[in-house]
Design a protein around this motif. Structure first.
Motif, mmCIF file in Angstrom:
data_model
loop_
_atom_site.group_PDB
_atom_site.id
_atom_site.type_symbol
_atom_site.label_atom_id
_atom_site.label_comp_id
_atom_site.label_asym_id
_atom_site.label_seq_id
_atom_site.Cartn_x
_atom_site.Cartn_y
_atom_site.Cartn_z
ATOM 1 N N LYS A 203 63.699 78.716 -21.772
ATOM 2 C CA LYS A 203 63.440 77.502 -20.997
ATOM 3 C C LYS A 203 64.318 77.546 -19.745
ATOM 4 C CE LYS A 203 62.709 72.716 -22.078
ATOM 5 N NZ LYS A 203 62.853 71.787 -23.195
ATOM 6 N N VAL A 204 63.717 77.403 -18.597
ATOM 7 C CA VAL A 204 64.479 77.379 -17.345
ATOM 8 C C VAL A 204 65.026 75.963 -17.170
ATOM 9 C CG1 VAL A 204 64.299 77.594 -14.840
ATOM 10 C CG2 VAL A 204 63.094 79.211 -16.329
ATOM 11 N N THR A 205 66.346 75.859 -16.984
ATOM 12 C CA THR A 205 66.922 74.514 -16.865
ATOM 13 C C THR A 205 67.334 74.190 -15.434
ATOM 14 O OG1 THR A 205 68.917 75.492 -17.757
ATOM 15 C CG2 THR A 205 67.677 74.075 -19.220
ATOM 16 N N GLY B 261 49.094 74.136 -10.481
ATOM 17 C CA GLY B 261 48.711 73.458 -11.727
ATOM 18 C C GLY B 261 49.009 71.971 -11.688
ATOM 19 N N ASP B 262 49.137 71.384 -12.868
ATOM 20 C CA ASP B 262 49.341 69.929 -12.967
ATOM 21 C C ASP B 262 50.552 69.462 -12.165
ATOM 22 O OD1 ASP B 262 47.209 69.920 -14.680
ATOM 23 O OD2 ASP B 262 48.293 69.184 -16.434
ATOM 24 N N ILE B 263 51.551 70.320 -12.014
ATOM 25 C CA ILE B 263 52.793 69.940 -11.316
ATOM 26 C C ILE B 263 52.525 69.521 -9.857
ATOM 27 C CG2 ILE B 263 53.401 72.296 -10.579
ATOM 28 C CD1 ILE B 263 56.309 71.651 -11.077
ATOM 29 N N HIS C 165 53.293 80.508 -27.540
ATOM 30 C CA HIS C 165 52.134 79.658 -27.830
ATOM 31 C C HIS C 165 51.423 79.240 -26.543
ATOM 32 C CE1 HIS C 165 52.939 79.299 -32.068
ATOM 33 N NE2 HIS C 165 54.214 79.233 -31.765
ATOM 34 N N LEU C 166 51.961 79.602 -25.441
ATOM 35 C CA LEU C 166 51.434 79.341 -24.100
ATOM 36 C C LEU C 166 51.637 77.893 -23.671
ATOM 37 C CD1 LEU C 166 48.188 81.541 -24.128
ATOM 38 C CD2 LEU C 166 50.555 82.214 -23.700
ATOM 39 N N SER C 167 50.757 76.981 -24.101
ATOM 40 C CA SER C 167 50.890 75.588 -23.657
ATOM 41 C C SER C 167 50.380 74.657 -24.744
ATOM 42 C CB SER C 167 50.068 75.386 -22.377
ATOM 43 O OG SER C 167 49.788 74.026 -22.174
ATOM 44 N N MET C 168 51.157 73.611 -25.038
ATOM 45 C CA MET C 168 50.727 72.609 -26.015
ATOM 46 C C MET C 168 49.398 71.991 -25.596
ATOM 47 S SD MET C 168 53.534 70.165 -27.712
ATOM 48 C CE MET C 168 54.090 69.455 -26.218
ATOM 49 N N GLN D 173 43.325 69.729 -14.722
ATOM 50 C CA GLN D 173 42.229 70.513 -15.293
ATOM 51 C C GLN D 173 42.638 71.981 -15.396
ATOM 52 O OE1 GLN D 173 38.364 68.661 -15.083
ATOM 53 N NE2 GLN D 173 40.076 67.935 -16.261
ATOM 54 N N TYR D 174 42.107 72.655 -16.431
ATOM 55 C CA TYR D 174 42.452 74.064 -16.640
ATOM 56 C C TYR D 174 42.036 74.940 -15.462
ATOM 57 C CZ TYR D 174 42.846 72.714 -21.559
ATOM 58 O OH TYR D 174 43.197 72.102 -22.733
ATOM 59 N N ILE D 175 40.796 74.727 -15.001
ATOM 60 C CA ILE D 175 40.276 75.663 -14.003
ATOM 61 C C ILE D 175 40.977 75.481 -12.655
ATOM 62 C CG2 ILE D 175 38.258 74.362 -13.141
ATOM 63 C CD1 ILE D 175 36.835 77.273 -13.848
HETATM 64 P P1 FAD Z 1 50.570 73.259 -18.785
HETATM 65 O O1 FAD Z 1 49.341 73.666 -19.497
HETATM 66 O O2 FAD Z 1 51.156 71.923 -19.077
HETATM 67 O O3 FAD Z 1 51.643 74.402 -19.077
HETATM 68 C C1 FAD Z 1 52.960 74.316 -18.640
HETATM 69 C C2 FAD Z 1 53.776 75.344 -19.405
HETATM 70 O O4 FAD Z 1 55.066 75.453 -18.832
HETATM 71 C C3 FAD Z 1 54.016 75.028 -20.879
HETATM 72 O O5 FAD Z 1 53.860 76.204 -21.617
HETATM 73 C C4 FAD Z 1 55.476 74.620 -20.940
HETATM 74 O O6 FAD Z 1 56.069 74.885 -22.170
HETATM 75 C C5 FAD Z 1 56.043 75.526 -19.854
HETATM 76 N N1 FAD Z 1 57.284 75.010 -19.266
HETATM 77 C C6 FAD Z 1 57.495 73.779 -18.777
HETATM 78 N N2 FAD Z 1 58.738 73.667 -18.298
HETATM 79 C C7 FAD Z 1 59.309 74.883 -18.510
HETATM 80 C C8 FAD Z 1 60.618 75.396 -18.239
HETATM 81 N N3 FAD Z 1 61.529 74.632 -17.647
HETATM 82 N N4 FAD Z 1 60.897 76.673 -18.581
HETATM 83 C C9 FAD Z 1 59.946 77.463 -19.182
HETATM 84 N N5 FAD Z 1 58.695 77.022 -19.457
HETATM 85 C C10 FAD Z 1 58.395 75.746 -19.122
HETATM 86 N N6 FAD Z 1 41.526 70.073 -18.848
HETATM 87 C C11 FAD Z 1 40.261 70.498 -18.618
HETATM 88 O O7 FAD Z 1 39.971 71.044 -17.565
HETATM 89 N N7 FAD Z 1 39.300 70.338 -19.572
HETATM 90 C C12 FAD Z 1 39.534 69.787 -20.791
HETATM 91 O O8 FAD Z 1 38.624 69.685 -21.624
HETATM 92 C C13 FAD Z 1 40.888 69.344 -21.052
HETATM 93 N N8 FAD Z 1 41.193 68.821 -22.250
HETATM 94 C C14 FAD Z 1 42.481 68.463 -22.515
HETATM 95 C C15 FAD Z 1 42.784 67.960 -23.779
HETATM 96 C C16 FAD Z 1 44.074 67.571 -24.090
HETATM 97 C C17 FAD Z 1 44.394 67.039 -25.466
HETATM 98 C C18 FAD Z 1 45.101 67.677 -23.083
HETATM 99 C C19 FAD Z 1 46.508 67.254 -23.393
HETATM 100 C C20 FAD Z 1 44.786 68.177 -21.827
HETATM 101 C C21 FAD Z 1 43.489 68.575 -21.513
HETATM 102 N N9 FAD Z 1 43.154 69.088 -20.260
HETATM 103 C C22 FAD Z 1 41.870 69.501 -20.023
HETATM 104 C C23 FAD Z 1 44.165 69.192 -19.163
HETATM 105 C C24 FAD Z 1 44.808 70.597 -19.140
HETATM 106 O O9 FAD Z 1 45.399 70.789 -20.395
HETATM 107 C C25 FAD Z 1 45.873 70.726 -18.048
HETATM 108 O O10 FAD Z 1 45.320 70.357 -16.809
HETATM 109 C C26 FAD Z 1 46.374 72.177 -17.963
HETATM 110 O O11 FAD Z 1 46.898 72.612 -19.187
HETATM 111 C C27 FAD Z 1 47.436 72.308 -16.872
HETATM 112 O O12 FAD Z 1 47.911 73.609 -16.837
HETATM 113 P P2 FAD Z 1 49.340 73.962 -16.232
HETATM 114 O O13 FAD Z 1 49.424 75.458 -16.298
HETATM 115 O O14 FAD Z 1 49.532 73.294 -14.934
HETATM 116 O O15 FAD Z 1 50.402 73.293 -17.214
#
Ligand code: FAD
Length: 286
Positions: free
Chosen positions: A81-83, A255-257, A37-40, A263-265
Motif C-alpha cells: 500500500k502506498v502511503t 479512473g474513478d480518482i 485480488h485487483l479491486s474490491m 465506469q470500468y471502461i
Molecule cells: P478501483 O477499481 O477502485 O481500483 C483501485 C485500486 O487501487 C484498488 O485495487 C485499491 O486497492 C488500489 N489502491 C488504492 N489505494 C492504493 C494505495 N495507496 N496503494 C496501493 N493500492 C491502492 N462500472 C461499470 O462500468 N459497470 C458496472 O456494471 C459496474 N458495476 C459496479 C458494481 C459495484 C458493486 C461497484 C462497487 C462498482 C461498479 N462499477 C461498475 C464501477 C467500477 O467498479 C469502477 O468505476 C471501477 O472499478 C474504477 O476503476 P479504478 O481502476 O479507477 O479504481
C-alpha cells in the motif's frame, strides 16, 4: 533501498491494470502497486452489461480475465500500500510499507474513497491519526491504539499492532467474521468523531467512547491530496487534462480518482492514455 523506475502505477483496478499493460507495450521500466485480488469493486459486481465485448459478465469473471492478461504479459503486482508520494522536482519518491521507491513518473489509479472522513480526522492526521500501521505502529509501543478497518485483509495489520501496543481495539467496517489475535478487543460500532488536544485522546462512537493514544484508519484508498501533497484537486477528484496530466509535471491520473462517471471502461481507457502520456514524458526527458 531505493529502486528506480520510469513509471510507478498506484492501483490495480481497471485503470491501473490498463496503464500497466500499455507501459509494458511501450517497453518502460515500471512498477504496479496494489493487490492480487485487483479491486474490491471488480469482485463485488454481480453483472456487468456495459463493458465492450463482454455482455453479462460477472465481476469475478472479469477479475479472472484481467489476472490472466497480466500473467500472459508477465506483469507482476507489488502487493504494497502506498502511503505517501513526494514530488522531488524531476522524480517522485514513493513510500510503500516502509520501503522507498523512486520513479520518473507516477500514475495515480487508486479509485475513489468511499464514505466521508470522520470529524477530527484531518485535524489529528500525523498527531495520533495514521493510515499505515507498519509505518507508524512503533510510535505506540506500550500504548492504546484503535484500528478502524474497511477490509478483512487489515486484520493482519491489527495483529502486527497487538505485538507492539499495550491494548488494541478493532472496529471492523465490514460484515465478514473477524479473525484477529485474542488480545485484540473487537467492537462493532460506528465511529463518529476523533477528539484530542495536541494529540488524539478519544474516539467517540455512536454507542460508546474509547480512550486511545492512536487511531489507524485503514481504508482501501487514501485521499489524493493526502497521498501526494501539492496535487490540485476538485473536491475529492484529481484535476487532469485530456492527456491525464495532473497539476504536477510527470504525475498522471486515471479512473474513478479523476471523476465521474465511475465506469470500468472509462477507467481502462484513461489508464491507456495515462500510460502513453507517461511514456512520452519519459522519452522527452531522456
Ligand atoms: P478501483 O477499481 O477502485 O481500483 C483501485 C485500486 O487501487 C484498488 O485495487 C485499491 O486497492 C488500489 N489502491 C488504492 N489505494 C492504493 C494505495 N495507496 N496503494 C496501493 N493500492 C491502492 N462500472 C461499470 O462500468 N459497470 C458496472 O456494471 C459496474 N458495476 C459496479 C458494481 C459495484 C458493486 C461497484 C462497487 C462498482 C461498479 N462499477 C461498475 C464501477 C467500477 O467498479 C469502477 O468505476 C471501477 O472499478 C474504477 O476503476 P479504478 O481502476 O479507477 O479504481
Amino acid at each position: 533501498m531505493n529502486t528506480h523506475y520510469d513509471i510507478a502505477i498506484i492501483g490495480t483496478g481497471p485503470a491501473g491494470l490498463s496503464a500497466a499493460i500499455n507501459a509494458k507495450v511501450r517497453n518502460k521500466k515500471f512498477i504496479l502497486f496494489g493487490n492480487d485480488h485487483l479491486s474490491m469493486k471488480l469482485e463485488k459486481a454481480h453483472q456487468i452489461n456495459n463493458y465492450l465485448g463482454f455482455p453479462g459478465i460477472t465481476g469475478q469473471q472479469m477479475q479472472t480475465l484481467f489476472q490472466e492478461h497480466l500473467k500472459e504479459m508477465e506483469i507482476e503486482i507489488t502487493e504494497k500500500k502506498v502511503t505517501n508520494i513526494y514530488h522531488m522536482g524531476d522524480y517522485f519518491s514513493i513510500l510503500a510499507n516502509n520501503e522507498i521507491f523512486e520513479s520518473k513518473t507516477i500514475i495515480l489509479a487508486t479509485g475513489v474513497q468511499v464514505g466521508k472522513r470522520f470529524e477530527g480526522e484531518d485535524t489529528f492526521l500525523g498527531r495520533g491519526v495514521s493510515y499505515c500501521a507498519t509505518c507508524d505502529g512503533n510510535f505506540y509501543r506500550g500504548k492504546v491504539v484503535t484500528v478502524i478497518a474497511y477490509d478483512k485483509k487489515e486484520e493482519e495489520e491489527a495483529n502486527f499492532l497487538a505485538d507492539i501496543a499495550n491494548k488494541v481495539y478493532y472496529i471492523p467496517m465490514y460484515r465478514e467474521e473477524v479473525e484477529v489475535d485474542k488480545k485484540i478487543e473487537v467492537i462493532r460500532d460506528r465511529p463518529v468523531e476523533i477528539i484530542g488536544v495536541q494529540q488524539v485522546t478519544k474516539l467517540i462512537m455512536q454507542n460508546r467512547e474509547l480512550d486511545t493514544d492512536g487511531i489507524f484508519i485503514l481504508r482501501d484508498t487514501i485521499s489524493p491530496s493526502t497521498l501526494l501533497p501539492g496535487l490540485e484537486t476538485n473536491e475529492n477528484h484529481v484535476k487532469v487534462d485530456r492527456l491525464m496530466q495532473t497539476s504536477l509535471p510527470g504525475c498522471f491520473a486515471a479512473g474513478d480518482i479523476v471523476g465521474k462517471p465511475y465506469q470500468y471502461i472509462k477507467a481502462a481507457g484513461e489508464g491507456n492514455i495515462a500510460a502513453l502520456s507517461a511514456a512520452s514524458y519519459v522519452d522527452a526527458k531522456a
